[in-house]
Design a protein around this motif. Structure first.
Motif, short mmCIF file in Angstrom:
data_model
loop_
_atom_site.label_atom_id
_atom_site.label_comp_id
_atom_site.label_asym_id
_atom_site.label_seq_id
_atom_site.Cartn_x
_atom_site.Cartn_y
_atom_site.Cartn_z
N PHE A 189 0.79 -1.23 0.00
CA PHE A 189 0.00 0.00 0.00
C PHE A 189 0.82 1.29 0.00
O PHE A 189 0.35 2.31 -0.50
N VAL A 190 2.02 1.27 0.57
CA VAL A 190 2.80 2.50 0.69
C VAL A 190 3.00 3.20 -0.65
O VAL A 190 2.83 4.43 -0.75
N PRO A 225 0.96 13.72 4.28
CA PRO A 225 1.34 12.31 4.17
C PRO A 225 0.48 11.42 5.06
O PRO A 225 -0.07 11.86 6.07
N TYR A 226 0.38 10.16 4.67
CA TYR A 226 -0.35 9.17 5.47
C TYR A 226 0.39 8.90 6.77
O TYR A 226 1.62 8.72 6.77
N SER A 227 -0.34 8.87 7.90
CA SER A 227 0.31 8.67 9.19
C SER A 227 -0.23 7.47 9.96
O SER A 227 0.21 7.21 11.08
N GLY A 228 -1.19 6.73 9.39
CA GLY A 228 -1.66 5.50 10.02
C GLY A 228 -2.63 5.69 11.16
O GLY A 228 -2.86 4.74 11.93
N VAL A 264 -8.30 12.17 7.18
CA VAL A 264 -7.42 12.08 6.01
C VAL A 264 -6.82 10.69 5.88
O VAL A 264 -6.76 10.11 4.78
N ASP A 265 -6.39 10.09 7.00
CA ASP A 265 -5.82 8.74 6.91
C ASP A 265 -6.85 7.72 6.47
O ASP A 265 -6.55 6.80 5.71
#
Length: 795
Positions: A234-235, A249-252, A262-263
């Motif tokens: 997925f990254v 950015p994605y932060s989990g 957003v995540d």
């Protein structure tokens, strides 16, 4: 270990196991149109060895906190199936259950693992590294698990959990598993009993173990990640999303930690672009019904998330197809093969919903502001669905974000009311619902035998078994009202498979009943009509003669056979991505619906039409024969309607070769060059009976769906002759000049546009008519130039 290596290792098995890829996957082309994940694995694996493995794509709709709503999750599942021998089951790493025993506890079957599980790991550390996990794998008893509304096969479901404790960290460090405290690894389903409709349970004759482990979960374990979304599956997609949208950015983060959602939006977009890419690559397409509507719902949910949460510009979603192909394309080459097609379909669907998205959101906000309390009006939800294309679950999600609940009952009531209005406007007719067919069964009435529909030009004797008014069953019926009559046997064709019903009459000693419609409900064929005489009267048990209008019937049959030849020609010219999406076979014409992402070029239309006419001119015999569904499906090149449920045995119709020849050597390459389909309709006996074929129209009706309208027999001859006549007129018009030509061109253009002539020839005529005016302008310009030259040289 990266995802490519894991993909390569995961489906590798030894001993009695072998891989069994499903292509296309059952969730796209299953025989049960309501299923995406198969509820009856015995049907799917019926041809496997006792100990077998499959590696398959799976799409499942789930309620997931990481997505905050019902979501379509695509993942890749390794299944192993041991039939009749629990101890021969080799799991997906593979994992061997070395010993187990069965006992009875609290009145149900219980499995007790007396020893451990042996993991056989393949990877870069050591080939065939063995790891014995003493007491680390727990097998917990689950309750009986059933799938779907009906019982079917019932199983004990057991989750296998890999618990990693500090005491064995040293064992796991060597293979990179030391960072995982606890994670569900796989499932094991123990097939024990089958349930009956009365709730009782019956022991299965062949008990089995069915296990499964997802590729994404395996990847997270081997890469030392707590979440599938932190792996290299997925990254790269997350990186592409950030690039396309400009979001942070994605932060989990999950739940309340993800305050701006957003995540969650990253996860929704990433998983759904995989879902749609694989589904479209395997032949599906967003649409209005069934599983295709599921894809449309998924896509529209993503578009809304991208617009509102990630602040993405329109068209961002289809740009992500490329990264999915880069990540997964080496393992799944169908993604590379259909990349452009996938992107085109998503782009069209994305653009279509984008036109109404903002207006729909404003409509929702206005409705939400007017809410008194916590319930959003069901009528407002229906308007969002009907006018703006918002699926109900999307409206529910938006409502939940505002602390509201949608009145689903009100939505359903508005939907039912709209359907009833539609039926009324269409001039409704008598239909038999489930209660009516159940009542027939209780009366001892069996399904109608309609095998006689394949015998033409013969009257057929039968017996009246039931008379239905639309609300109740009658013992007798007389003139004055429309009724439906169920016969013991019939020679009438009931509307199905796209073919229109037969008409005719039922003749009895007490009158003549005009049959104007024939429908089938649960195997019961209903002959709809009324008496032609005031004194007419039929009663249950009366003998009647079925008189089919064979003059009308013999116009329908060539149109149906030509839909088969057209299906074959489309794939020959456009490619194997073409799937039948429906058909309408009438006495006067045929219509064929098919999947294709753009208009068909006139040259291709000409070639398609030519292939059908070549088969007509070749005077090929048309054969049909019943065969088991499994045998029929094994025929190389056999065509079937996407999502259609076929009986077993099923009727195979082939053109030019006997069905027996196809069944005798089903894998033969030669069968790719003939038309062979599953079909229960009526057909001509030789292609010459179609006389001629004219393809009149080709147009789009939905995203990725095109239709062709064509005619056969004498109607086709008339269309071809009209085209010749118009071509002659256009040729003659080229000799006309000045204002007379302008009038002639205007008249010809109007007549050609309205003419029922072959579409390719119509395109040619339009081009020639346009050239007439261009040539006139050129002639005029040349004349003016010559006059100017003459003026210039005269002193």
């Amino acid at each position: 270990m990266n995802l490519q290596k894991i993909h390569n290792h995961q489906p590798s098995f030894s001993l009695n196991s072998y891989t069994h890829p499903l292509s296309p996957p059952r969730w796209v082309s299953g025989t049960k149109p309501s299923l995406w994940t198969n509820e009856e694995k015995e049907e799917e694996f019926e041809d496997l060895a006792p100990n077998s493995v499959v590696y398959q794509k799976t799409l499942r709709l789930v309620e997931c906190s990481m997505f905050a709503a019902v979501a379509g999750l695509t993942y890749f599942l390794s299944n192993s199936l041991a039939i009749e021998n629990y101890f021969g089951c080799f799991f997906s790493l593979p994992i061997v259950i070395s010993s187990m025993r069965w006992g009875v506890a609290a009145g149900r079957k219980t499995m007790v693992a007396t020893t451990m599980l042996l993991f056989v790991l393949s990877g870069p550390v050591k080939a065939s590294t063995y790891l014995l996990l003493h007491g680390l794998v727990g097998l917990t008893m689950g309750s009986l698990w059933r799938l779907g509304a009906n019982w079917g096969s019932s199983n004990g479901c057991h989750g296998i959990t890999l618990n990693v404790h500090a005491s064995i960290t040293y064992m796991l460090t060597a293979i990179g598993l030391n960072t995982i405290p606890s994670m569900d690894l796989m499932y094991a389903i123990f097939g024990i009993v089958t349930g009956k409709s009365d709730g009782s349970l019956k022991s299965l004759p062949a008990k089995h173990v069915d296990t499964g482990m997802g590729f994404e979960r395996l990847t997270s374990i081997l890469q030392g990640k707590m979440s599938n979304y932190d792996t290299d599956v997925f990254v790269p997609i997350f990186d592409a999303i950030q690039l396309a949208t400009g979001a942070r950015p994605y932060s989990g983060k999950v739940g309340s930690d993800d305050a701006d959602n957003v995540d969650m939006a990253y996860r929704v977009v990433a998983d759904h672009i995989r879902t749609l890419s694989f589904a479209i690559a395997d032949g599906s397409c967003p649409g209005n019904e069934g599983r295709e509507y599921v894809l449309r719902r998924i896509l529209r949910r993503v578009v809304r998330y991208g617009s509102e949460v990630l602040k993405a510009q329109g068209g961002f979603f289809n740009s992500l197809v490329n990264i999915v192909v880069k990540v997964m394309g080496d393992v799944f080459p169908e993604l590379k093969q259909h990349e452009a097609h996938i992107r085109d379909i998503i782009a069209e669907e994305e653009a279509s919903f984008g036109k109404t998205l903002l207006k729909g959101i404003e409509k929702f906000k206005k409705a939400a502001q007017e809410v008194q309390g916590k319930i959003l009006n069901g009528q407002d939800a229906f308007v969002l669905w009907d006018t703006y294309g918002f699926p109900l679950d999307l409206t529910q999600l938006m409502a939940e974000e505002r602390g509201l609940i949608v009145d689903v009952q009100g939505f359903n009531a508005a939907m039912d009311e709209a359907r009833e209005r539609s039926r009324s406007q269409a001039g409704g007719t008598i239909v038999m619902d489930a209660d009516a067919t159940s009542a027939l069964h209780k009366r001892g009435v069996g399904p109608t035998d309609d095998v006689f529909k394949f015998t033409w030009f013969q009257d057929h004797g039968s017996v009246i078994k039931a008379i239905y008014s639309g609300s109740e069953f009658l013992e007798s019926a007389s003139a004055g009202n429309e009724v439906g009559i169920v016969l013991e046997t019939t020679s009438f064709y009931a509307e199905q498979g796209g073919q229109i019903f037969d008409t005719g009459s039922l003749e009895g000693t007490s009158g003549s009943f005009q049959v104007c419609n024939v429908q089938i409900y649960g195997g019961f064929i209903l002959h709809l009509g009324s008496f032609t005489e005031a004194s007419g009267r039929f009663s249950v048990g009366d003998k009647v003669i079925c008189k089919v209008d064979y003059d009308r019937h013999k116009l329908i049959a060539p149109n149906h056979t030509c839909t088969h030849m057209l299906n074959f020609a489309l794939r020959e010219v456009l490619g194997n991505h073409v799937d039948q999406k429906g058909s309408v076979v009438l006495p006067e014409k045929l219509r064929y619906d098919f999947s294709h992402g753009k208009p068909v070029h006139p040259d291709h239309l000409r070639k398609i039409e030519s292939i059908v006419n070549e088969q007509i001119d070749a005077e090929l015999d048309v054969f049909s024969k019943e065969a088991s569904l499994a045998d029929a499906k094994s025929i190389n090149g056999l065509r079937a309607v996407f999502g259609e449920v076929y009986p077993d045995p099923v009727r195979v119709v082939s053109i030019g070769r006997k069905v027996e020849d196809l069944l005798a050597d089903p894998g033969k390459e030669e069968w790719l060059s003939i038309s062979a389909e599953l079909c229960g309709g009526t057909h001509i006996t030789n292609t010459r009976e179609a006389k001629a074929f004219a393809l009149l129209f080709e147009e789009g009706i939905a995203k990725g769906i095109r239709i062709i309208t064509a005619v056969t027999t004498d109607v086709a001859f008339k269309a071809i002759e009209l085209a010749r006549s118009l071509e002659q007129e256009v040729g003659d018009a080229s000799k006309t000049e000045g204002s007379s030509l302008e009038k002639k061109v205007a008249s010809l253009r109007s007549r050609v546009d309205a003419a029922a002539i072959p579409a390719a020839r119509k395109a040619d005529l339009r081009a020639k008519i346009s050239l007439l005016l261009i040539d006139q302008v050129r002639k005029a310009q040349k004349k003016i130039a010559e006059e100017n030259i003459q003026k210039a040289v005269i002193p």
